[in-house]
Design a protein around this motif. Structure first.
Motif, mmCIF file in Angstrom:
data_model
loop_
_atom_site.group_PDB
_atom_site.id
_atom_site.type_symbol
_atom_site.label_atom_id
_atom_site.label_comp_id
_atom_site.label_asym_id
_atom_site.label_seq_id
_atom_site.Cartn_x
_atom_site.Cartn_y
_atom_site.Cartn_z
ATOM 1 N N ALA A 175 45.882 57.865 31.054
ATOM 2 C CA ALA A 175 45.012 56.833 31.622
ATOM 3 C C ALA A 175 44.860 55.660 30.657
ATOM 4 C CB ALA A 175 43.642 57.419 31.947
ATOM 5 N N ALA A 176 44.779 55.970 29.353
ATOM 6 C CA ALA A 176 44.625 54.915 28.342
ATOM 7 C C ALA A 176 45.862 54.034 28.244
ATOM 8 C CB ALA A 176 44.318 55.532 26.981
ATOM 9 N N CYS A 177 47.015 54.582 28.622
ATOM 10 C CA CYS A 177 48.274 53.839 28.525
ATOM 11 C C CYS A 177 48.662 53.155 29.832
ATOM 12 C CB CYS A 177 49.411 54.780 28.104
ATOM 13 S SG CYS A 177 49.218 55.477 26.456
ATOM 14 N N THR A 178 47.861 53.314 30.873
ATOM 15 C CA THR A 178 48.217 52.824 32.202
ATOM 16 C C THR A 178 47.464 51.546 32.541
ATOM 17 O OG1 THR A 178 48.601 55.090 32.948
ATOM 18 C CG2 THR A 178 48.332 53.400 34.656
ATOM 19 N N PRO A 179 48.187 50.440 32.835
ATOM 20 C CA PRO A 179 47.520 49.207 33.262
ATOM 21 C C PRO A 179 46.877 49.406 34.633
ATOM 22 C CG PRO A 179 49.807 48.817 32.608
ATOM 23 C CD PRO A 179 49.638 50.293 32.726
ATOM 24 N N THR A 180 45.814 48.673 34.901
ATOM 25 C CA THR A 180 45.178 48.775 36.214
ATOM 26 C C THR A 180 45.967 48.018 37.262
ATOM 27 O OG1 THR A 180 43.809 46.860 35.668
ATOM 28 C CG2 THR A 180 42.877 49.036 35.253
ATOM 29 N N SER A 181 46.790 47.048 36.815
ATOM 30 C CA SER A 181 47.592 46.277 37.752
ATOM 31 C C SER A 181 48.891 45.893 37.091
ATOM 32 C CB SER A 181 46.852 45.005 38.173
ATOM 33 O OG SER A 181 47.718 44.114 38.853
ATOM 34 N N ILE A 182 49.976 45.956 37.834
ATOM 35 C CA ILE A 182 51.274 45.581 37.273
ATOM 36 C C ILE A 182 51.358 44.083 37.035
ATOM 37 C CG2 ILE A 182 52.499 47.513 38.320
ATOM 38 C CD1 ILE A 182 53.505 45.584 40.465
ATOM 39 N N LEU A 183 50.416 43.331 37.611
ATOM 40 C CA LEU A 183 50.419 41.883 37.452
ATOM 41 C C LEU A 183 49.516 41.417 36.329
ATOM 42 C CD1 LEU A 183 50.279 40.825 41.221
ATOM 43 C CD2 LEU A 183 52.284 41.037 39.748
ATOM 44 N N GLU A 184 48.754 42.362 35.756
ATOM 45 C CA GLU A 184 47.803 41.989 34.717
ATOM 46 C C GLU A 184 48.042 42.809 33.465
ATOM 47 O OE1 GLU A 184 43.881 42.415 36.232
ATOM 48 O OE2 GLU A 184 44.287 41.279 38.058
ATOM 49 N N ASP A 185 47.449 42.329 32.383
ATOM 50 C CA ASP A 185 47.556 43.030 31.116
ATOM 51 C C ASP A 185 46.348 43.910 30.870
ATOM 52 O OD1 ASP A 185 49.581 43.226 29.430
ATOM 53 O OD2 ASP A 185 49.068 41.541 28.145
ATOM 54 N N SER A 186 45.520 44.097 31.902
ATOM 55 C CA SER A 186 44.316 44.885 31.730
ATOM 56 C C SER A 186 44.603 46.343 32.028
ATOM 57 C CB SER A 186 43.222 44.369 32.666
ATOM 58 O OG SER A 186 43.671 44.426 34.003
ATOM 59 N N GLY A 187 43.660 47.202 31.708
ATOM 60 C CA GLY A 187 43.845 48.618 31.994
ATOM 61 C C GLY A 187 43.283 49.465 30.885
ATOM 62 N N GLY A 188 43.962 50.573 30.585
ATOM 63 C CA GLY A 188 43.513 51.488 29.561
ATOM 64 C C GLY A 188 43.475 50.855 28.185
ATOM 65 N N GLU A 189 42.821 51.561 27.264
ATOM 66 C CA GLU A 189 42.594 51.004 25.923
ATOM 67 C C GLU A 189 43.864 50.712 25.152
ATOM 68 O OE1 GLU A 189 39.386 52.437 23.421
ATOM 69 O OE2 GLU A 189 38.855 53.848 24.994
ATOM 70 N N LEU A 190 44.959 51.379 25.506
ATOM 71 C CA LEU A 190 46.192 51.216 24.738
ATOM 72 C C LEU A 190 47.184 50.261 25.377
ATOM 73 C CD1 LEU A 190 46.770 54.935 23.697
ATOM 74 C CD2 LEU A 190 45.963 53.072 22.260
ATOM 75 N N THR A 191 46.843 49.680 26.519
ATOM 76 C CA THR A 191 47.814 48.835 27.219
ATOM 77 C C THR A 191 48.120 47.551 26.453
ATOM 78 O OG1 THR A 191 45.990 47.910 28.531
ATOM 79 C CG2 THR A 191 47.262 49.710 29.511
ATOM 80 N N HIS A 192 47.236 47.163 25.524
ATOM 81 C CA HIS A 192 47.495 45.949 24.745
ATOM 82 C C HIS A 192 48.497 46.191 23.630
ATOM 83 C CE1 HIS A 192 44.620 48.059 22.223
ATOM 84 N NE2 HIS A 192 44.951 47.259 21.228
ATOM 85 N N LEU A 193 48.798 47.460 23.346
ATOM 86 C CA LEU A 193 49.721 47.795 22.265
ATOM 87 C C LEU A 193 51.154 47.850 22.772
ATOM 88 C CD1 LEU A 193 47.827 50.667 20.405
ATOM 89 C CD2 LEU A 193 47.950 48.253 19.764
#
Length: 362
Positions: free
Chosen positions: A32-50
């Protein structure tokens, strides 16, 4: 575990347990931490920015700790993360890492990965004790070998030319492999890229020929600092690279083996016609330098060697090493300048002592 069945670094206890084999709750939270909430955005789990490589590094660190518990405290895997990661167990983990021959630098990396993963998997937990353990380990830190290189870049370049020159009298396959290895050393000496970028050099993409000159070009997505990188190869290297492309690389591409992958336009080719892997390149460079100089010089150490060579022979140009090495700031590079100045000061100090002794015994 029976002796001789596994090499020390391949022993099962030393391996990282893959995410798919983690305790179920760990796996669910991690994914869940590695999964973005949207394929069009950079938001999501805590690790999606890495970057994916950073996510994998932390996952491997947690996988190593889980694997340690599998061998030494299996019942702990049934507990939630906050109950599982305790002061006593982390201390036991550190002791076991020491017993397995890990350097203090490696242990510090494992503790950092453990702390990062624990905070993701149990954000309400208090894992500050991991940092205290790390501080204690850091206080005892002794590098596995001196960071400064006794071997300078000109010595490796001389070895590289010799390896390539010798191939004219060798059998084709042995000659192609040795020529490739010599060219690897030569290019690493002149352009000490990070291993991932160096191994992945691709004709027409990251290695291009234009206006009569060869260039290495890396996009922001390919560099650690997310900055565009472009450097031309010295004109003296051109003929050696072109001989490899015309003679030795095609020969290697034509080889086959038990394992084979399409080489595409990758620059570095293995003895079985596949793209050379990062690990294979690391092994070749370390083995050759170890055999000749008595110490293994890894691809990453070529970066230190470049800075050390400049600092020792032309310290007034040390700041030029920062963009060469892709350092975001001068702070990393300046330590080599300080190191060179310290060595110069020590030599002068010894010279003064010798002068005093000569006068005393005049």
């Amino acid at each position: 575990m029976s002796g001789g069945r596994f090499a020390p670094d391949k022993a099962p206890e030393r391996q990282s347990l893959p995410v798919a084999k983690w305790p179920e709750q760990d796996r669910i939270v991690w994914e869940a931490a590695c999964t973005p909430t949207s394929i069009l955005e950079d938001s999501g789990g805590e690790l999606t920015h890495l970057a994916p490589i950073s996510q994998r590094k932390t996952a491997k660190g947690w996988g190593r700790f889980i694997n340690h518990l599998r061998f030494n405290d299996r019942n702990a895997l049934l507990e939630p993360v906050t109950a599982r990661v305790t002061l006593g167990r982390v201390r036991g983990y550190v002791r076991r890492l020491e017993e397995l021959g890990n350097s203090t630098h490696t242990i510090l990396c494992r503790l950092q990965e453990l702390a990062d993963a624990a905070r993701i998997l149990a954000p309400d937990g208090d894992f500050s004790f991991i940092n205290r353990i790390a501080s204690h380990v850091r206080a005892q830190h002794r590098p596995a070998r001196p960071k400064h290189n006794r071997v300078m870049a000109d010595e490796v370049a001389t070895l590289a030319y010799r390896l390539m020159e010798e191939t004219s009298a060798m059998l084709p396959k042995h000659g192609a492999i040795q020529y490739r290895d010599g060219l690897i050393l030569l290019l690493l000496t002149h352009l000490p890229l990070r291993r991932k970028n160096f191994t992945a050099l691709t004709l027409g993409e990251s290695l291009v020929f234009r206006q009569g000159q060869w260039f290495v070009i890396l996009t922001p997505a390919q560099t650690k600092t997310h900055a565009h990188f472009e450097a031309s190869l010295h004109c003296d290297l051109g003929p050696w690279l072109e001989d490899y492309l015309a003679l030795h690389r095609p020969f290697l591409v034509a080889q086959t083996g038990r394992w084979h992958a399409d080489a595409g336009n990758r620059l570095w080719i293995s003895s079985h016609g596949s793209p050379l892997t990062e690990m294979a390149l690391y092994d070749r460079v370390s083995h050759i330098t170890g055999a000749v100089f008595g110490e293994n010089i890894s691809p990453h150490q070529f970066r230190d060697m470049a800075a050390s060579t400049i600092a020792s022979h032309a310290p007034e140009h040390i700041h030029a090493a920062a963009p060469l090495l892709g350092h975001a700031t001068l702070r990393t590079t300046e330590k080599f300048y300080r190191q060179a100045r310290a060595q110069e000061g020590q030599k002068r100090y010894v010279s003064i002592i010798q002068d005093i002794r000569r006068k005393a015994h005049g």
